[in-house]
Enzyme design. Structure first.
Site, PDB file in Angstrom:
ATOM      1  N   ARG A  69       0.836  -1.209   0.000  1.00 31.46           N
ATOM      2  CA  ARG A  69       0.000   0.000   0.000  1.00 31.46           C
ATOM      3  C   ARG A  69       0.868   1.256   0.000  1.00 31.46           C
ATOM      4  O   ARG A  69       0.522   2.266  -0.641  1.00 31.46           O
ATOM      5  CB  ARG A  69      -0.934   0.000   1.210  1.00 31.46           C
ATOM      6  CG  ARG A  69      -1.949  -1.134   1.212  1.00 31.46           C
ATOM      7  CD  ARG A  69      -2.940  -0.987   2.342  1.00 31.46           C
ATOM      8  NE  ARG A  69      -3.851   0.121   2.098  1.00 31.46           N
ATOM      9  CZ  ARG A  69      -4.502   0.776   3.052  1.00 31.46           C
ATOM     10  NH1 ARG A  69      -4.327   0.452   4.317  1.00 31.46           N
ATOM     11  NH2 ARG A  69      -5.314   1.762   2.757  1.00 31.46           N
ATOM     12  N   HIS A 119      -6.499   8.789  11.190  1.00 35.09           N
ATOM     13  CA  HIS A 119      -6.236   7.350  11.134  1.00 35.09           C
ATOM     14  C   HIS A 119      -4.771   7.028  10.877  1.00 35.09           C
ATOM     15  O   HIS A 119      -4.436   5.879  10.589  1.00 35.09           O
ATOM     16  CB  HIS A 119      -7.118   6.704  10.070  1.00 35.09           C
ATOM     17  CG  HIS A 119      -8.566   6.699  10.415  1.00 35.09           C
ATOM     18  ND1 HIS A 119      -9.563   6.283   9.542  1.00 35.09           N
ATOM     19  CD2 HIS A 119      -9.215   7.065  11.555  1.00 35.09           C
ATOM     20  CE1 HIS A 119     -10.741   6.400  10.135  1.00 35.09           C
ATOM     21  NE2 HIS A 119     -10.554   6.878  11.356  1.00 35.09           N
TER      22      HIS A 119
END
Length: 244
Positions: A69, A119
């Protein structure tokens, strides 16, 4: 409220708070967490890749997932929505705050500075012993699990399932939304709390909340106005600009 009234409210607002979600990054080609679980990763549940228990049991697999990612977000580029929000910050100055649920770092790359990442951030990792955060090296030389300058193993700097949001970031966002004349909720489903509750703080204090999303959300019936479009075009419409 119609579009002209929403534009006027945003133009006249001295204090503006913004919450962004995955819909903003989608225009840069970044899939949502679940959409990224394809190929080899399709056999994993989210909890197998993004929870403290998963990391304790198999840090190598978790880091393999996050390294992939990390490479993906570095290949992506900010889109028009990212740049328009940075522009809006320039107009509002100290009266502006952007709180994002995204972890890709694209807001910062587009120039946003008054920013809290609720986050975490894929471009960094956290020392497991000291809690210090360090930027990850280039993907070509990244070895996983990475080791901090202190010599300790590092974990992804991401809020996982079962973990609380960073207290400072959440407090900063809550204060900004509670005092905002106008809040924007851009590209987020409005189902992940406590972030989804930020807009309600603006409403409770008498402020205006404008949603930009191509689909209705659970928050839609409660809000002042909704722009039914993707983030870049919706923001351009609110700011009275041509979409890029």
């Amino acid at each position: 409220m119609n579009l002209e009234a929403a534009r006027a409210a945003l133009r006249d607002a001295r204090r503006v708070a913004v919450l962004t979600g995955a819909g903003v990054s989608a225009e840069s080609g970044i899939p949502t967490f679940r959409d990224a679980q394809t190929g080899h990763w399709a056999r994993f549940r989210p909890e197998d890749l993004a929870s403290p228990d998963a990391y304790r049991q198999d840090p190598d697999t978790v880091w393999e997932w996050y390294a992939g990612r990390y490479r993906d977000v570095l290949r992506a580029e900010p889109n028009g929505a990212h740049y328009l929000l940075a522009q809006l910050e320039g107009l509002k100055g100290n009266g502006f705050l952007l709180a994002t649920q995204n972890v890709d770092g694209l807001h910062a790359r587009a120039g946003s500075q008054r920013l809290v990442e609720l986050h975490g951030n894929l471009l960094s990792a956290r020392d497991e012993i000291t809690g210090e955060v360090f930027a990850l090296p280039d993907p070509d030389v990244l070895e996983t699990p990475p080791v901090s300058p202190n010599g300790h193993r590092m974990r992804p700097n991401i809020v996982w399932f079962g973990e609380f949001l960073p207290e400072d970031a959440l407090a900063t966002a809550s204060e900004a939304f509670a005092s905002a004349d106008v809040a924007l909720v851009v590209g987020t489903s409005g189902v992940v709390y406590p972030a989804a509750g930020l807009a309600l703080e603006t409403l409770r204090q008498g402020g205006v909340v404008i949603e930009i999303n191509p689909e209705e959300t659970e928050l839609t019936p409660l809000l002042s106005f909704s722009v039914r479009d993707v983030a870049s075009r919706g923001l351009a419409a609110l700011l009275g600009q041509a979409a890029s």
